[in-house]
Design a protein around this motif. Sequence first.
Motif, PDB file in Angstrom:
ATOM      1  N   ASN A   1       1.323  -9.885   7.907  1.00 45.59           N
ATOM      2  CA  ASN A   1       2.118  -8.939   7.734  1.00 45.59           C
ATOM      3  C   ASN A   1       1.552  -7.597   7.865  1.00 45.59           C
ATOM      4  OD1 ASN A   1       4.116 -10.865   6.617  1.00 45.59           O
ATOM      5  ND2 ASN A   1       2.949 -10.768   4.768  1.00 45.59           N
ATOM      6  N   ILE A   2       2.123  -6.597   8.466  1.00 52.34           N
ATOM      7  CA  ILE A   2       1.240  -5.425   9.039  1.00 52.34           C
ATOM      8  C   ILE A   2       2.277  -4.293   8.775  1.00 52.34           C
ATOM      9  CG2 ILE A   2       1.999  -5.631  11.357  1.00 52.34           C
ATOM     10  CD1 ILE A   2      -0.676  -4.467  11.976  1.00 52.34           C
ATOM     11  N   ARG A   3       1.592  -3.088   8.239  1.00 50.88           N
ATOM     12  CA  ARG A   3       2.409  -1.730   8.150  1.00 50.88           C
ATOM     13  C   ARG A   3       1.708  -0.833   8.791  1.00 50.88           C
ATOM     14  NH1 ARG A   3       1.790  -1.173   2.633  1.00 50.88           N
ATOM     15  NH2 ARG A   3       3.593  -2.324   2.234  1.00 50.88           N
ATOM     16  N   ILE A   4       2.397  -0.049   9.569  1.00 47.84           N
ATOM     17  CA  ILE A   4       1.992   1.011  10.446  1.00 47.84           C
ATOM     18  C   ILE A   4       2.574   2.213  10.052  1.00 47.84           C
ATOM     19  CG2 ILE A   4       1.435   1.814  12.702  1.00 47.84           C
ATOM     20  CD1 ILE A   4       2.113  -1.176  13.673  1.00 47.84           C
ATOM     21  N   ASN A   5       1.829   3.427   9.592  1.00 48.46           N
ATOM     22  CA  ASN A   5       2.205   4.539   9.321  1.00 48.46           C
ATOM     23  C   ASN A   5       1.664   5.478  10.521  1.00 48.46           C
ATOM     24  OD1 ASN A   5       2.727   4.651   6.106  1.00 48.46           O
ATOM     25  ND2 ASN A   5       1.203   3.329   6.698  1.00 48.46           N
ATOM     26  N   TYR A   6       2.822   6.437  10.954  1.00 51.25           N
ATOM     27  CA  TYR A   6       2.495   7.301  11.954  1.00 51.25           C
ATOM     28  C   TYR A   6       3.258   8.653  11.780  1.00 51.25           C
ATOM     29  CZ  TYR A   6       6.971   4.789  12.804  1.00 51.25           C
ATOM     30  OH  TYR A   6       8.209   4.426  12.404  1.00 51.25           O
ATOM     31  N   THR A   7       2.788   9.651  12.519  1.00 54.87           N
ATOM     32  CA  THR A   7       3.172  11.132  12.333  1.00 54.87           C
ATOM     33  C   THR A   7       3.164  11.639  13.859  1.00 54.87           C
ATOM     34  OG1 THR A   7       3.479  13.010  11.137  1.00 54.87           O
ATOM     35  CG2 THR A   7       1.138  12.090  11.825  1.00 54.87           C
ATOM     36  N   LEU A   8       4.088  12.551  13.810  1.00 52.23           N
ATOM     37  CA  LEU A   8       3.906  13.805  15.031  1.00 52.23           C
ATOM     38  C   LEU A   8       3.274  14.904  14.545  1.00 52.23           C
ATOM     39  CD1 LEU A   8       4.694  13.983  18.107  1.00 52.23           C
ATOM     40  CD2 LEU A   8       6.752  15.397  17.247  1.00 52.23           C
ATOM     41  N   PRO A   9       2.029  15.470  15.201  1.00 51.96           N
ATOM     42  CA  PRO A   9       1.369  16.568  14.805  1.00 51.96           C
ATOM     43  C   PRO A   9       2.128  17.885  15.360  1.00 51.96           C
ATOM     44  CG  PRO A   9       0.124  15.411  16.531  1.00 51.96           C
ATOM     45  CD  PRO A   9       1.235  14.606  16.015  1.00 51.96           C
ATOM     46  N   TYR A  10       3.214  17.965  15.001  1.00 50.24           N
ATOM     47  CA  TYR A  10       4.147  19.271  15.730  1.00 50.24           C
ATOM     48  C   TYR A  10       4.672  19.888  14.286  1.00 50.24           C
ATOM     49  CZ  TYR A  10       8.040  21.176  18.405  1.00 50.24           C
ATOM     50  OH  TYR A  10       8.852  22.186  18.919  1.00 50.24           O
ATOM     51  N   TYR A  11       4.303  21.258  14.404  1.00 54.60           N
ATOM     52  CA  TYR A  11       4.531  22.091  13.210  1.00 54.60           C
ATOM     53  C   TYR A  11       5.767  22.850  13.177  1.00 54.60           C
ATOM     54  CZ  TYR A  11       3.599  26.202  16.159  1.00 54.60           C
ATOM     55  OH  TYR A  11       3.786  27.173  17.194  1.00 54.60           O
ATOM     56  N   ARG A  12       6.626  22.913  14.385  1.00 61.43           N
ATOM     57  CA  ARG A  12       7.710  23.775  14.157  1.00 61.43           C
ATOM     58  C   ARG A  12       8.670  23.103  13.358  1.00 61.43           C
ATOM     59  NH1 ARG A  12       7.631  27.516  18.321  1.00 61.43           N
ATOM     60  NH2 ARG A  12       6.076  27.575  19.808  1.00 61.43           N
ATOM     61  N   GLN A  13       9.598  23.912  12.973  1.00 67.91           N
ATOM     62  CA  GLN A  13      10.692  23.430  12.031  1.00 67.91           C
ATOM     63  C   GLN A  13      11.704  22.744  13.046  1.00 67.91           C
ATOM     64  OE1 GLN A  13      11.287  25.226   8.719  1.00 67.91           O
ATOM     65  NE2 GLN A  13      12.856  23.292   8.226  1.00 67.91           N
ATOM     66  N   ALA A  14      11.946  21.329  12.895  1.00 70.03           N
ATOM     67  CA  ALA A  14      12.649  20.630  13.774  1.00 70.03           C
ATOM     68  C   ALA A  14      12.894  19.161  13.234  1.00 70.03           C
ATOM     69  CB  ALA A  14      12.176  20.673  15.185  1.00 70.03           C
ATOM     70  N   LYS A  15      13.765  18.509  13.622  1.00 73.14           N
ATOM     71  CA  LYS A  15      14.041  17.216  13.133  1.00 73.14           C
ATOM     72  C   LYS A  15      13.259  16.296  14.215  1.00 73.14           C
ATOM     73  CE  LYS A  15      17.715  13.612  12.324  1.00 73.14           C
ATOM     74  NZ  LYS A  15      19.044  13.158  12.707  1.00 73.14           N
ATOM     75  N   ILE A  16      12.243  15.568  13.603  1.00 69.03           N
ATOM     76  CA  ILE A  16      11.625  14.631  14.302  1.00 69.03           C
ATOM     77  C   ILE A  16      11.935  13.144  14.326  1.00 69.03           C
ATOM     78  CG2 ILE A  16       9.066  13.763  14.759  1.00 69.03           C
ATOM     79  CD1 ILE A  16       7.939  16.316  13.517  1.00 69.03           C
TER      80      ILE A  16
END
Length: 356
Positions: free
Chosen positions: A161-176
């Motif tokens: 079983n695996i869990r992957i955490n991720y993010t987008l290094p984007y600072y502007r106010q927007a829906k990602i």
Amino acid sequence: YNINVFKLNDRIIFSSNAGFYVYDDIADRFFRYDQLNAMLGSFASSNKIIAAAGKKYWFIDRGRVALADFSVTGKLRLDSNRFSILNGRMVKYYENISRINNNLSLISIDDGFAIYNDGDTPPASLQMLPGVLVRKVEKFGDRIRTITNLNDIEIPYSQNNIRINYTLPYYRQAKIEFQYYLEGYSKKWSEWTTQTQREFTGLGQGDYEFRIRAKVNNQVSGITVVHFSVLAPWYLTKIAFVGYLIIVALVYYAIKRYYKYKLTRHQKRLREKLQHEKEEFLQKEAIAHQQRMAKMQNEQLQADLDRKGRELANSAMNIVYKNELLQRIHDEITELKDSNGKKLSPDQLRKIQKVI
């Protein structure tokens, strides 16, 4: 009082909850830095100052971020609106901003990093989105374990079983939004979602490729790929197969020995049976032979008896005949007379009978 010491434009200043202070060497005392506090406004109580490019400084007030520009003497240009998206997303009292070069800065946030570009940039619609950053990969079974080396991920089958955490290094106010696809598991790309983690459970053995991309204002980032493998269960490993071969060989050898033993016992039983039958046959033959011999002996005895009977009968007949003959002779002798016409005397008769 939460007092910290910083260097701002070659001047030592002291931060506190009540604002910034400076030290006067002549008066040998601290004075409030009213001019700076007035220009900073709500950021006058900042607990951290980090140097940026040129005469720019980051002011951080317990999770809130602002960029101050001291390029013009006597004036301060403070920009906090562009960084309002970061408010509350930095670890309080452990905020950190690292300068990559004169234009790029790396901002640490609670779920990853954000990159700030301070140089001349094209319009947002023409900017290339950065790639999705995979922050953490965890494997879990009985308990959760974080995988530190993301370049060579191998997961035991017992923790498939695996869990992957991720993010987008984007600072502007927007829906990602994010979209993922796990090659070897998924049939198609997922729907767009704002979730920043994904779990996959009950993975079979094999190689997998996790692909993740982000979308901001209909602009899609490049695909970030994470490779990992789920190892075979212990009963499908090479060592297990070697063990299976050994077991098969031992079973084959045992079966061969067992059948050989059974064949030997069967042959022994057959030999014993044949020997027994032979002995019975010989015994029957011996009995039959004895019976035949007894019969022959009986027949021979009967024949002998018959012959002896006949001989006895003949002898008896001869005796009778002789007796009759002797009786007639006796009778004739008794009737004999001498020359004088007289019967013979008894002595003469006895002599004649004795001669006969």
